[in-house]
Design a protein around this motif. Structure first.
Motif, PDB file in Angstrom:
ATOM      1  N   ALA A  67      -2.943   3.399  38.651  1.00 36.99           N
ATOM      2  CA  ALA A  67      -2.477   2.567  37.531  1.00 36.99           C
ATOM      3  C   ALA A  67      -1.417   1.564  37.973  1.00 36.99           C
ATOM      4  CB  ALA A  67      -1.919   3.460  36.422  1.00 36.99           C
ATOM      5  N   GLY A  68      -1.001   1.643  39.236  1.00 35.02           N
ATOM      6  CA  GLY A  68       0.042   0.742  39.727  1.00 35.02           C
ATOM      7  C   GLY A  68       1.432   1.141  39.282  1.00 35.02           C
ATOM      8  N   ASP A  69       1.591   2.354  38.783  1.00 38.24           N
ATOM      9  CA  ASP A  69       2.879   2.854  38.309  1.00 38.24           C
ATOM     10  C   ASP A  69       3.590   3.579  39.465  1.00 38.24           C
ATOM     11  OD1 ASP A  69       5.059   3.943  37.020  1.00 38.24           O
ATOM     12  OD2 ASP A  69       3.881   4.822  35.371  1.00 38.24           O
ATOM     13  N   LEU A  70       4.187   2.790  40.356  1.00 34.14           N
ATOM     14  CA  LEU A  70       4.831   3.363  41.539  1.00 34.14           C
ATOM     15  C   LEU A  70       6.032   4.244  41.207  1.00 34.14           C
ATOM     16  CD1 LEU A  70       4.472   0.474  44.146  1.00 34.14           C
ATOM     17  CD2 LEU A  70       2.949   2.403  43.671  1.00 34.14           C
ATOM     18  N   PRO A  71       6.833   3.942  40.175  1.00 33.52           N
ATOM     19  CA  PRO A  71       7.912   4.870  39.825  1.00 33.52           C
ATOM     20  C   PRO A  71       7.386   6.257  39.443  1.00 33.52           C
ATOM     21  CG  PRO A  71       8.359   2.725  38.871  1.00 33.52           C
ATOM     22  CD  PRO A  71       6.956   2.669  39.423  1.00 33.52           C
ATOM     23  N   ALA A  72       6.295   6.317  38.676  1.00 34.55           N
ATOM     24  CA  ALA A  72       5.721   7.620  38.316  1.00 34.55           C
ATOM     25  C   ALA A  72       5.127   8.297  39.543  1.00 34.55           C
ATOM     26  CB  ALA A  72       4.659   7.456  37.228  1.00 34.55           C
ATOM     27  N   ALA A  73       4.457   7.549  40.401  1.00 33.20           N
ATOM     28  CA  ALA A  73       3.891   8.120  41.629  1.00 33.20           C
ATOM     29  C   ALA A  73       4.991   8.707  42.500  1.00 33.20           C
ATOM     30  CB  ALA A  73       3.104   7.054  42.397  1.00 33.20           C
ATOM     31  N   ARG A  91       6.823   7.784  57.075  1.00 35.25           N
ATOM     32  CA  ARG A  91       7.561   9.023  57.294  1.00 35.25           C
ATOM     33  C   ARG A  91       8.549   9.364  56.192  1.00 35.25           C
ATOM     34  NH1 ARG A  91       6.205   6.591  61.827  1.00 35.25           N
ATOM     35  NH2 ARG A  91       5.134   7.817  63.403  1.00 35.25           N
ATOM     36  N   SER A  92       8.454   8.675  55.067  1.00 34.09           N
ATOM     37  CA  SER A  92       9.315   9.007  53.926  1.00 34.09           C
ATOM     38  C   SER A  92       8.723   8.386  52.666  1.00 34.09           C
ATOM     39  CB  SER A  92      10.738   8.487  54.132  1.00 34.09           C
ATOM     40  OG  SER A  92      10.783   7.077  53.988  1.00 34.09           O
ATOM     41  N   ARG A  93       9.187   8.885  51.533  1.00 35.90           N
ATOM     42  CA  ARG A  93       8.762   8.334  50.247  1.00 35.90           C
ATOM     43  C   ARG A  93       9.143   6.859  50.167  1.00 35.90           C
ATOM     44  NH1 ARG A  93      11.276  11.499  45.514  1.00 35.90           N
ATOM     45  NH2 ARG A  93      13.154  10.642  46.419  1.00 35.90           N
ATOM     46  N   ASP A  94      10.370   6.518  50.560  1.00 33.71           N
ATOM     47  CA  ASP A  94      10.820   5.128  50.469  1.00 33.71           C
ATOM     48  C   ASP A  94      10.011   4.203  51.373  1.00 33.71           C
ATOM     49  OD1 ASP A  94      12.699   5.842  48.583  1.00 33.71           O
ATOM     50  OD2 ASP A  94      14.356   5.957  50.027  1.00 33.71           O
ATOM     51  N   LYS A 102       2.016  -0.408  47.675  1.00 33.95           N
ATOM     52  CA  LYS A 102       1.648  -1.568  46.851  1.00 33.95           C
ATOM     53  C   LYS A 102       0.208  -1.992  47.131  1.00 33.95           C
ATOM     54  CE  LYS A 102       6.422  -2.939  46.865  1.00 33.95           C
ATOM     55  NZ  LYS A 102       7.399  -3.474  47.787  1.00 33.95           N
ATOM     56  N   HIS A 103      -0.197  -1.961  48.400  1.00 36.88           N
ATOM     57  CA  HIS A 103      -1.566  -2.317  48.764  1.00 36.88           C
ATOM     58  C   HIS A 103      -2.557  -1.270  48.241  1.00 36.88           C
ATOM     59  CE1 HIS A 103      -0.146  -5.596  51.257  1.00 36.88           C
ATOM     60  NE2 HIS A 103       0.713  -4.753  51.800  1.00 36.88           N
ATOM     61  N   ASP A 104      -2.184   0.018  48.360  1.00 35.90           N
ATOM     62  CA  ASP A 104      -3.043   1.088  47.848  1.00 35.90           C
ATOM     63  C   ASP A 104      -3.245   0.925  46.343  1.00 35.90           C
ATOM     64  OD1 ASP A 104      -3.300   2.220  50.360  1.00 35.90           O
ATOM     65  OD2 ASP A 104      -1.819   3.798  49.992  1.00 35.90           O
ATOM     66  N   GLU A 106      -2.955  -1.771  44.476  1.00 36.90           N
ATOM     67  CA  GLU A 106      -3.742  -2.972  44.181  1.00 36.90           C
ATOM     68  C   GLU A 106      -5.234  -2.703  44.415  1.00 36.90           C
ATOM     69  OE1 GLU A 106      -4.532  -6.626  42.760  1.00 36.90           O
ATOM     70  OE2 GLU A 106      -2.567  -5.684  42.785  1.00 36.90           O
ATOM     71  N   PHE A 107      -5.559  -2.014  45.503  1.00 36.65           N
ATOM     72  CA  PHE A 107      -6.951  -1.689  45.806  1.00 36.65           C
ATOM     73  C   PHE A 107      -7.529  -0.737  44.755  1.00 36.65           C
ATOM     74  CE2 PHE A 107      -9.994   1.246  47.765  1.00 36.65           C
ATOM     75  CZ  PHE A 107     -11.002   0.359  48.104  1.00 36.65           C
ATOM     76  N   LEU A 108      -6.771   0.301  44.413  1.00 38.16           N
ATOM     77  CA  LEU A 108      -7.270   1.330  43.500  1.00 38.16           C
ATOM     78  C   LEU A 108      -7.368   0.864  42.049  1.00 38.16           C
ATOM     79  CD1 LEU A 108      -5.345   4.394  44.952  1.00 38.16           C
ATOM     80  CD2 LEU A 108      -7.791   3.885  45.191  1.00 38.16           C
ATOM     81  N   LYS A 109      -6.594  -0.170  41.703  1.00 35.74           N
ATOM     82  CA  LYS A 109      -6.546  -0.646  40.322  1.00 35.74           C
ATOM     83  C   LYS A 109      -7.931  -0.982  39.768  1.00 35.74           C
ATOM     84  CE  LYS A 109      -4.764  -4.672  39.770  1.00 35.74           C
ATOM     85  NZ  LYS A 109      -3.846  -5.805  39.638  1.00 35.74           N
ATOM     86  N   SER A 110      -8.787  -1.563  40.576  1.00 35.72           N
ATOM     87  CA  SER A 110     -10.116  -1.953  40.091  1.00 35.72           C
ATOM     88  C   SER A 110     -11.236  -1.111  40.701  1.00 35.72           C
ATOM     89  CB  SER A 110     -10.360  -3.435  40.385  1.00 35.72           C
ATOM     90  OG  SER A 110     -10.288  -3.661  41.777  1.00 35.72           O
ATOM     91  N   ALA A 111     -10.872  -0.026  41.363  1.00 39.67           N
ATOM     92  CA  ALA A 111     -11.868   0.825  42.021  1.00 39.67           C
ATOM     93  C   ALA A 111     -12.411   1.886  41.074  1.00 39.67           C
ATOM     94  CB  ALA A 111     -11.251   1.500  43.241  1.00 39.67           C
TER      95      ALA A 111
END
Length: 174
Positions: A67-73, A91-94, A102-104, A106-111
């Motif tokens: 869903a592009g919701d990186l804070p929730a992820a 090697r870290s969440r950050d 961000k690339h993941d 964007e790709f998954l948003k329409s997959a």
């Protein structure tokens, strides 16, 4: 019809129908044929009850990322998560959230993602989850048909589960 004739007829039918059955990979697809989202309804699943909460955390992460919701992820990831993908490592969440996530997303948003198989196992405060999925997505005018595998390791921290390791691997579907 004798056995020999029956086998000959069956073999002829198989030979004539094979090109039709094997032609799926060459047909043209349109972006409108892809329904973005995740499907799990027909998956073969083997998850012990003790792993249910950990698998739910992994699902929350996957859904938030798509869903592009990186804070929730980020809420589902350990600060020290190790993510391996395509020969690379975060090697870290950050590091992941400020880069490849961000690339993941964007790709998954329409997959269109179809979970085919998932299994899990519990060992103390650790759970591993192995998933096999099929992903259909557009890259420009080209439809990508991908077989994807994911291994996730989650650790219980207090009353919740955090993803401490992810390994993603994929290849083109033939």
């Amino acid at each position: 019809m004798n056995t020999f004739t029956h086998r000959l007829v069956m073999a002829s039918m198989l030979a004539l129908s094979a090109p039709i059955a094997w032609s799926h990979g060459t047909e043209q697809h349109k972006a409108s044929m892809i329904e973005a989202g995740r499907t799990t309804a027909k998956a073969s699943v083997s998850i012990p009850m003790a792993a249910d909460d950990a698998v739910a955390a992994l699902e929350r992460f996957s859904n938030a990322l798509a869903a592009g919701d990186l804070p929730a992820a980020s809420q589902e990831l350990s600060p020290t998560v190790l993510i391996l993908e395509s020969g690379g490592a975060e090697r870290s969440r950050d590091e992941y959230l400020n880069g490849h996530a961000k690339h993941d997303a964007e790709f998954l948003k329409s997959a269109q993602i179809t979970l085919n198989r998932r299994t899990a196992s519990v060992s103390g405060d650790l759970v591993w989850v192995a998933s096999e999925s099929q992903i259909h997505a557009m890259k420009g005018e080209q439809m990508l048909m991908i077989l994807s595998t994911e291994t996730a390791v989650l650790q219980k921290v207090g009353k919740s589960w955090q993803i401490v390791h992810l390994h993603w691997s994929s290849r083109a579907q033939k």
